[in-house]
Design a protein around this motif. Structure first.
Motif, PDB file in Angstrom:
ATOM      1  N   HIS A  71       0.804  -1.247  -0.009  1.00  0.00           N
ATOM      2  CA  HIS A  71       0.072  -0.028   0.078  1.00  0.00           C
ATOM      3  C   HIS A  71       0.851   1.421  -0.072  1.00  0.00           C
ATOM      4  O   HIS A  71       1.755   1.334   0.842  1.00  0.00           O
ATOM      5  N   ILE A  72       0.664   2.274  -0.943  1.00  0.00           N
ATOM      6  CA  ILE A  72       1.377   3.526  -0.931  1.00  0.00           C
ATOM      7  C   ILE A  72       0.825   4.583   0.161  1.00  0.00           C
ATOM      8  O   ILE A  72      -0.516   4.779  -0.140  1.00  0.00           O
ATOM      9  N   TRP A  73       1.512   5.098   0.777  1.00  0.00           N
ATOM     10  CA  TRP A  73       1.014   6.131   1.817  1.00  0.00           C
ATOM     11  C   TRP A  73       1.286   7.210   1.635  1.00  0.00           C
ATOM     12  O   TRP A  73       0.602   8.199   2.104  1.00  0.00           O
ATOM     13  N   ASP A  74       2.314   7.476   0.921  1.00  0.00           N
ATOM     14  CA  ASP A  74       2.902   9.095   0.808  1.00  0.00           C
ATOM     15  C   ASP A  74       3.512   9.177  -0.558  1.00  0.00           C
ATOM     16  O   ASP A  74       4.056   8.312  -1.211  1.00  0.00           O
ATOM     17  N   ALA A  75       3.988  10.643  -0.569  1.00  0.00           N
ATOM     18  CA  ALA A  75       4.787  10.942  -1.752  1.00  0.00           C
ATOM     19  C   ALA A  75       6.188  10.419  -1.634  1.00  0.00           C
ATOM     20  O   ALA A  75       6.771  10.143  -3.056  1.00  0.00           O
ATOM     21  N   SER A  76       6.722  10.093  -0.904  1.00  0.00           N
ATOM     22  CA  SER A  76       8.137   9.530  -0.725  1.00  0.00           C
ATOM     23  C   SER A  76       8.155   8.166  -1.404  1.00  0.00           C
ATOM     24  O   SER A  76       8.886   7.784  -2.145  1.00  0.00           O
ATOM     25  N   THR A  77       7.166   7.292  -1.383  1.00  0.00           N
ATOM     26  CA  THR A  77       6.844   6.270  -2.023  1.00  0.00           C
ATOM     27  C   THR A  77       6.883   6.276  -3.614  1.00  0.00           C
ATOM     28  O   THR A  77       7.605   5.671  -4.310  1.00  0.00           O
ATOM     29  N   VAL A  78       5.774   7.125  -3.968  1.00  0.00           N
ATOM     30  CA  VAL A  78       5.975   7.507  -5.216  1.00  0.00           C
ATOM     31  C   VAL A  78       7.064   8.013  -5.970  1.00  0.00           C
ATOM     32  O   VAL A  78       7.480   7.711  -7.154  1.00  0.00           O
ATOM     33  N   ALA A  79       7.852   8.834  -5.264  1.00  0.00           N
ATOM     34  CA  ALA A  79       9.090   9.309  -5.727  1.00  0.00           C
ATOM     35  C   ALA A  79       9.978   8.305  -5.810  1.00  0.00           C
ATOM     36  O   ALA A  79      10.984   8.121  -6.835  1.00  0.00           O
ATOM     37  N   LEU A  91      -2.053  -2.143  -7.875  1.00  0.00           N
ATOM     38  CA  LEU A  91      -2.127  -0.989  -7.329  1.00  0.00           C
ATOM     39  C   LEU A  91      -3.538  -1.031  -6.482  1.00  0.00           C
ATOM     40  O   LEU A  91      -4.754  -1.316  -7.403  1.00  0.00           O
ATOM     41  N   ASN A  92      -3.900  -0.980  -5.159  1.00  0.00           N
ATOM     42  CA  ASN A  92      -5.475  -0.645  -5.013  1.00  0.00           C
ATOM     43  C   ASN A  92      -5.893   0.488  -5.146  1.00  0.00           C
ATOM     44  O   ASN A  92      -5.033   1.333  -5.697  1.00  0.00           O
ATOM     45  N   THR A  93      -7.187   0.731  -5.013  1.00  0.00           N
ATOM     46  CA  THR A  93      -7.502   1.989  -5.560  1.00  0.00           C
ATOM     47  C   THR A  93      -6.954   3.398  -4.851  1.00  0.00           C
ATOM     48  O   THR A  93      -6.413   4.376  -5.498  1.00  0.00           O
ATOM     49  N   GLY A  99      -0.932   8.023  -9.636  1.00  0.00           N
ATOM     50  CA  GLY A  99      -1.400   8.588 -10.594  1.00  0.00           C
ATOM     51  C   GLY A  99      -1.445  10.041 -10.649  1.00  0.00           C
ATOM     52  O   GLY A  99      -1.071  10.851 -11.660  1.00  0.00           O
ATOM     53  N   ARG A 100      -1.641  10.676  -9.403  1.00  0.00           N
ATOM     54  CA  ARG A 100      -1.593  12.194  -9.117  1.00  0.00           C
ATOM     55  C   ARG A 100      -0.278  12.703  -9.151  1.00  0.00           C
ATOM     56  O   ARG A 100      -0.079  13.763  -9.675  1.00  0.00           O
TER      57      ARG A 100
END
Length: 495
Positions: free
Chosen positions: A447-455, A476-478, A485-486
């Motif tokens: 599960h992705i919780w924050d911007a650090s993971t997206v980066a 990816l869950n919703t 995506g954002r």
């Protein structure tokens, strides 16, 4: 007839004779215990003893009406005294009173904004540390009254403890602390025993407080001077009050309105400032006397504690002045003993408790005792708990690779909670040079919780792209897909 019965059924609990007796006696015991404390805190703040006593009177009476936690005692406190002492010392009483009013307004605003909801983020280990630390502080505050004093103080102190331990075995109709205070006072007066008394702490007021406007210039410079003190006043007061309210909730197995309590503390401090008091917040020691020792449960005990305080000072001042400090010290020592969570330090408990939980409790206790500030200790303990939790969760993240038999694709399965503490190591878990041209990162069990993971995921994708390899992120869950995506491609400014 039916309407009369309806009214009787809906009457407040404290109108019951049995409940009223408990509440009245509890209020009297608390009032007696408030007097030396309020005087001591006035001395810490550098103001006349009447200023602390007036604050205790107005705080208790007002909070009994507008507060959110029934049976909790609010009055002048040491934590507030320490905050306002520098201002009172350097600029005088007028500036102190103005700070109390401004601090109360800050509390009303913070309460309205929902600051009380932050209490749910205080871990249990911090709460246990808070309880144990306040027990230690209550005990340490009594030690000076037992050092370099006449020898009769010690047998009086011991007698007070014996009375409070044994008297409840005979009856609980009258609070044991009240019996101890009355008995020891009568003994010292009748026998002419010379020991430190309440009167030695300072003169009791001879009149009620009066309304007034702070004697300060109403200018921008005054506001900028007062604002930092007022904000510190507001935060410390709210922290102690909300933590105490939570403690009383646990003791009584009832819930209270923390938002109302926060706003109520602000209103009480504004009123206290207008009447020339030094401000205050929830008093943990006196609250424990009221709730745990005396068994009070309604607002009546809080109201009467403040009312009795003024009556005792104005009408029975000479008698109250003769109360031996040994009696009150015995009461507070027993309160400290009863407040401490002995189960939390039992060997059997410590063996079962995770090391991180014990660390948080120890940090909270150590900082509170070192600084004599419960708010600082709670914040430090909560931060420690967050760090330990983040490290623990970060270790639960795992990355496993599976390459297709034909060697054309590799699938990395990522499991766990991905946030700043765990995703920082994510980039190093991939074989960028040795992997085939097609890479799949499967996040079905993550599960992705924050911007650090997206980066971090963007960095992984970029490293593969630099080697001419493609990356597909799947599973990816919703909520994770929405965040990815954002933010994907938008975090480095190089898009």
């Amino acid at each position: 007839m039916s309407s009369v019965l309806s009214v009787l059924r809906t009457r407040p609990a404290w109108l019951s004779p049995k409940v009223a007796r408990v509440e009245i006696l509890a209020g009297l015991v608390v009032a007696l215990a408030l007097i030396p404390e309020a005087i001591s805190f006035s001395i810490i703040a550098g103001v006349d003893p009447s200023i602390g006593l007036f604050a205790s009177f107005t705080m208790a009476v007002v909070i009994s009406v507008v507060g959110g936690r029934a049976a909790m005692i609010s009055a002048a406190t040491g934590a507030i005294a320490l905050v306002v002492a520098p201002l009172a010392r350097e600029h005088g009483l007028g500036y102190l009173v103005a700070t109390v009013i401004l601090g109360g307004l800050f509390q009303i605003v913070l309460g309205s904004l929902g600051v009380a909801k932050l209490m749910r983020f205080v871990p249990r280990s911090v709460m246990v540390g808070f309880v144990n630390a306040l027990a230690i502080l209550i005990f340490l505050a009594q030690v000076p009254a037992l050092i370099d004093v006449p020898w009769p103080v010690y047998p009086l102190f011991a007698a007070g403890l014996v009375i409070m331990v044994l008297f409840p075995k005979l009856t609980r109709a009258v609070p044991a602390p009240l019996v101890a205070i009355v008995a020891l006072t009568a003994l010292t007066i009748a026998a002419g025993i010379s020991v430190p008394t309440v009167g030695d702490k300072g003169a009791l007021p001879s009149s009620l407080p009066v309304l007034g406007i702070p004697d300060v210039p109403f200018t921008w410079d005054t506001l900028t001077l007062l604002a930092p003190y007022a904000l510190a006043f507001a935060l410390v007061g709210l922290m102690e009050s909300l933590m105490t309210a939570k403690l009383v909730d646990d003791i009584t197995d009832t819930r209270s309105n923390k938002t109302r309590e926060a706003i109520g503390q602000g209103i009480a401090n504004v009123v206290t400032g207008i009447f020339g008091g030094m401000g205050g917040c929830a008093m943990i020691g006196q609250t424990m006397i009221n709730v745990r020792t005396a068994g009070a449960r309604t607002r009546l005990s809080t109201f009467l504690a403040g009312s009795f305080l003024m009556v005792l000072c104005l009408v029975f001042g000479p008698v109250v002045s003769d109360i031996p400090m040994a009696a009150l010290v015995a009461v507070m020592v027993l309160v400290a003993f009863g407040t401490f969570d002995w189960h939390s330090i039992a060997p059997a408990t410590l063996k079962r408790m995770p090391a991180g939980e014990i660390t948080v409790m120890v940090v909270t206790v150590a900082i509170v005792v070192a600084t004599s500030n419960l708010a600082i200790g709670v914040v430090a303990g909560s931060i420690t708990a967050v760090v330990i939790f983040a490290r623990r969760v970060a270790r639960l993240v795992d990355v496993t690779a599976a390459t297709d038999p034909d060697g054309t694709q590799v699938v990395y399965a990522v499991t766990g909670e991905l946030f700043f503490a765990s995703s920082n190591d994510l980039v190093s878990r991939f074989d960028y040079a040795g992997d085939p041209d097609s890479v799949v990162i499967d996040l079905t069990d993550a599960h992705i919780w924050d911007a650090s993971t997206v980066a971090a995921l963007d960095a992984v994708t970029a490293k593969y792209a630099d080697r001419g390899k493609s990356v597909e992120i799947t599973g990816l869950n919703t909520p994770s897909a929405t965040m990815h995506g954002r933010l994907s491609g938008e975090l480095t400014g190089s898009h």
